[in-house]
Scaffold this active site. Structure first.
Site, PDB file in Angstrom:
ATOM      1  N   ARG A  83       0.836  -1.203   0.000  1.00 47.14           N
ATOM      2  CA  ARG A  83       0.000   0.000   0.000  1.00 47.14           C
ATOM      3  C   ARG A  83       0.867   1.247   0.000  1.00 47.14           C
ATOM      4  NH1 ARG A  83      -5.113   2.074   3.583  1.00 47.14           N
ATOM      5  NH2 ARG A  83      -5.107   4.157   2.694  1.00 47.14           N
ATOM      6  N   ARG A  92      -7.194   1.881  -3.286  1.00 46.52           N
ATOM      7  CA  ARG A  92      -6.137   1.333  -2.441  1.00 46.52           C
ATOM      8  C   ARG A  92      -5.991  -0.160  -2.665  1.00 46.52           C
ATOM      9  NH1 ARG A  92      -9.270   3.566   2.370  1.00 46.52           N
ATOM     10  NH2 ARG A  92      -9.504   5.011   0.720  1.00 46.52           N
ATOM     11  N   ASP A  95      -6.574  -1.877   2.760  1.00 52.46           N
ATOM     12  CA  ASP A  95      -6.864  -0.986   3.877  1.00 52.46           C
ATOM     13  C   ASP A  95      -7.317  -1.862   5.034  1.00 52.46           C
ATOM     14  OD1 ASP A  95      -7.274   1.538   5.175  1.00 52.46           O
ATOM     15  OD2 ASP A  95      -9.419   1.326   4.828  1.00 52.46           O
ATOM     16  N   ASP A  97      -8.658  -1.437   8.971  1.00 47.41           N
ATOM     17  CA  ASP A  97      -9.083  -0.521  10.023  1.00 47.41           C
ATOM     18  C   ASP A  97      -9.392  -1.286  11.297  1.00 47.41           C
ATOM     19  OD1 ASP A  97      -9.014   1.855   8.519  1.00 47.41           O
ATOM     20  OD2 ASP A  97     -11.029   1.538   7.754  1.00 47.41           O
TER      21      ASP A  97
END
Length: 160
Positions: A83, A92, A95, A97
């Site tokens: 990334r 992207r 990702d 989170d």
């Protein structure tokens, strides 16, 4: 070990494979054990709409990391998987989170728990409700938050 919920998203390259690689890499870390992984979902972009659709998933893990160390491990893994920082909410490769961690609350420069926008995002709530419908966020279950959203769930398609 405390439980945490993570969200994964990708819309560049082989997105499903990228998420699978991320989950596998997390599970090989000494301080993390992946306990459940949702199905994969095809979702329209959020934020910046002029980009490819996403593949999203969620996972439950057990970890002895602090919330900040877990976030750092996720960001390090994103970089290791290729990334590159670009436009916020833009395309992207991967990702990851940190959504929730054992009911803890945090509000620092680097981390807010629970994730501040997770209850507004169908692409997070649908996969999370599949594996952890009863996790409580702000006094309501994940399933309750999902049911309270407008009919956006129809835009989230489970991949086979």
């Amino acid at each position: 070990m405390p439980e945490a919920a993570l969200a994964f998203g990708s819309n560049l390259g082989d997105s499903r494979m990228m998420i699978e690689r991320a989950v596998t890499a997390l599970d090989t870390m000494q301080a993390i054990r992946v306990t459940r992984v949702s199905s994969f979902y095809h979702t329209p972009p959020w934020g910046v709409e002029a980009q490819p659709d996403f593949v999203n998933a969620c996972a439950l893990i057990e970890t002895c990391y602090s919330p900040e160390d877990l976030l750092a491990a996720c960001k390090d893994l994103e970089k290791a998987l290729g990334r590159e920082e670009a436009v916020r909410w833009g395309p992207r490769l991967i990702d990851i989170d940190v959504l929730w961690m054992g009911g803890e609350t945090r509000d620092s420069e680097t981390l807010t728990l629970p994730h501040p926008r997770m209850t507004e995002r169908t692409f997070v709530l649908v996969p999370l409700a599949e594996i952890a419908p009863d996790i409580e966020i702000g006094g309501m279950s994940v399933q309750g938050h999902l049911e309270g959203l407008p009919d956006e769930a129809s835009q989230v398609e489970k991949l086979r």
